[in-house]
Each structure stands twice: as C-alpha cells, then as structure tokens.
Scaffold this motif. Structure first.
Motif, PDB file in Angstrom:
ATOM      1  N   ASN A  34       2.512   0.227  -0.988  1.00 33.64           N
ATOM      2  CA  ASN A  34       1.242  -0.039  -0.248  1.00 33.64           C
ATOM      3  C   ASN A  34       1.185   1.036   1.045  1.00 33.64           C
ATOM      4  OD1 ASN A  34      -1.249  -1.020   1.034  1.00 33.64           O
ATOM      5  ND2 ASN A  34      -0.794  -3.099   0.363  1.00 33.64           N
ATOM      6  N   PRO A  35       0.409   1.855   1.058  1.00 33.01           N
ATOM      7  CA  PRO A  35       0.271   2.790   2.249  1.00 33.01           C
ATOM      8  C   PRO A  35      -0.095   2.069   3.697  1.00 33.01           C
ATOM      9  CG  PRO A  35      -1.590   3.089   1.090  1.00 33.01           C
ATOM     10  CD  PRO A  35      -0.705   2.105   0.320  1.00 33.01           C
ATOM     11  N   ASN A  36      -0.567   0.935   3.676  1.00 30.77           N
ATOM     12  CA  ASN A  36      -1.053   0.325   4.809  1.00 30.77           C
ATOM     13  C   ASN A  36       0.124  -0.946   4.947  1.00 30.77           C
ATOM     14  OD1 ASN A  36      -2.287  -1.351   6.754  1.00 30.77           O
ATOM     15  ND2 ASN A  36      -4.419  -1.471   5.780  1.00 30.77           N
ATOM     16  N   LYS A  40       0.445  -4.858   3.400  1.00 32.59           N
ATOM     17  CA  LYS A  40       1.530  -5.084   2.595  1.00 32.59           C
ATOM     18  C   LYS A  40       2.169  -6.489   2.964  1.00 32.59           C
ATOM     19  CE  LYS A  40       6.141  -3.168   1.677  1.00 32.59           C
ATOM     20  NZ  LYS A  40       6.319  -3.938   0.431  1.00 32.59           N
ATOM     21  N   GLU A  41       2.211  -6.678   4.467  1.00 30.22           N
ATOM     22  CA  GLU A  41       2.801  -7.773   4.974  1.00 30.22           C
ATOM     23  C   GLU A  41       1.801  -9.251   4.428  1.00 30.22           C
ATOM     24  OE1 GLU A  41       3.189  -7.778   9.003  1.00 30.22           O
ATOM     25  OE2 GLU A  41       4.379  -5.974   8.932  1.00 30.22           O
ATOM     26  N   ALA A  45       2.998 -12.207   1.846  1.00 34.02           N
ATOM     27  CA  ALA A  45       2.975 -13.389   2.501  1.00 34.02           C
ATOM     28  C   ALA A  45       2.337 -14.594   1.530  1.00 34.02           C
ATOM     29  CB  ALA A  45       2.431 -13.411   3.773  1.00 34.02           C
ATOM     30  N   VAL A  46       1.542 -13.998   0.388  1.00 33.37           N
ATOM     31  CA  VAL A  46       0.693 -14.772  -0.369  1.00 33.37           C
ATOM     32  C   VAL A  46       1.661 -15.471  -1.295  1.00 33.37           C
ATOM     33  CG1 VAL A  46      -0.839 -14.939  -2.140  1.00 33.37           C
ATOM     34  CG2 VAL A  46      -1.440 -13.475  -0.339  1.00 33.37           C
ATOM     35  N   PRO A  47       1.999 -16.912  -1.486  1.00 38.18           N
ATOM     36  CA  PRO A  47       2.662 -17.581  -2.334  1.00 38.18           C
ATOM     37  C   PRO A  47       2.342 -17.246  -3.852  1.00 38.18           C
ATOM     38  CG  PRO A  47       1.278 -19.184  -1.425  1.00 38.18           C
ATOM     39  CD  PRO A  47       0.942 -17.804  -0.677  1.00 38.18           C
TER      40      PRO A  47
END
Length: 143
Positions: A34-36, A40-41, A45-47
C-alpha cells in the motif's frame, strides 16, 4: 472572449503537459504494497478471522476450547438439524448487542419526538432499528 481564450489555453496545456508515470502493474501474487502509509495502518488494524480461532461479535478472534469428539459430533448434528452456523456464546453476544442497540434506538426516538424533529431527521432511526432487529433475529435463528 476571455472564457474562450482560457478554454483554448487549457486545452493546449493538456496536450503539451507530460503524462504522469503509471505505477508498476501488480503481479499475480497476494503481496500488495500500500503506497499510503496511513491507509496501510488502518487496514492492518482491522481484525480478521484467523484460522483456528473463533469470531467474537465480528470484532476479533479468540482461541476456542474444543469439546470432546463425542460432543462435537452431537453439536454438529444439532446444528445441521436446526440449520444454524454460530454457537450459543455468539448467539448470546448478538442478542445482548441487539438489545443494547434497540434501547439506544428507542432513546433516540424519544429525543426526536420530544424535539419535534422533521421527517428527514427521523429517518436516522432506521439504521439502528435494522441493525438491532438483524442482531436479534440472528441470535434467535443462529444464522
């Protein structure tokens, strides 16, 4: 006249300007960079459901405690007979979440009625109503 001149200059600039370079095409693999960095974070973070774990109210996973083989066979037969695919603990969590959401929707409804809200703001009750009814029905049917 100024508008026509600006339009001609804009069209000419579109032909003269260099074309932006295209990113490298994705290869046929599951690796995605992911370039952003912020996105990406967020996405990381999504379970997600992990193999060998059980889902907890669609928010996370936990290690299950497997029952004995005889009880597993009994539970599978009961689930097949009743056409359900979630266990009793998840059903009770969905029932509790549906009840809490129904109470919050009822409180919102009372506020909107007391404040003499118009029709369009009262439509904000629908998502809470549908979600609470969906969770309640899911807990009752086991689907």
């Amino acid at each position: 006249m100024r508008l026509a001149c600006a339009l001609v200059l804009h069209a000419a600039a579109a032909f003269v300007a260099p074309k932006p370079s295209r990113p490298a095409p994705l290869l046929a693999s599951n690796d995605f960079e992911n370039p952003n960095p912020f996105m990406k974070e967020v996405i990381d973070a999504v379970p997600t459901l992990q193999e060998g774990k059980t889902m907890q109210l669609v928010l996370g996973s936990e290690e299950p405690t497997p029952p004995s083989d005889a009880e597993q066979q009994k539970l599978r037969a009961a689930a097949a007979d009743e056409l359900r695919n979630i266990d009793g603990a998840e059903r009770s969590r969905r029932l509790a979440a549906g009840r809490v959401l129904a109470v919050l929707t009822l409180l919102q409804s009372a506020f909107l009625c007391a404040s003499h809200a118009a029709f369009v703001p009262r439509l904000s009750l629908l998502p809470g109503l549908f979600l609470s009814l969906g969770l309640y029905d899911s807990a009752k049917t086991g689907l």
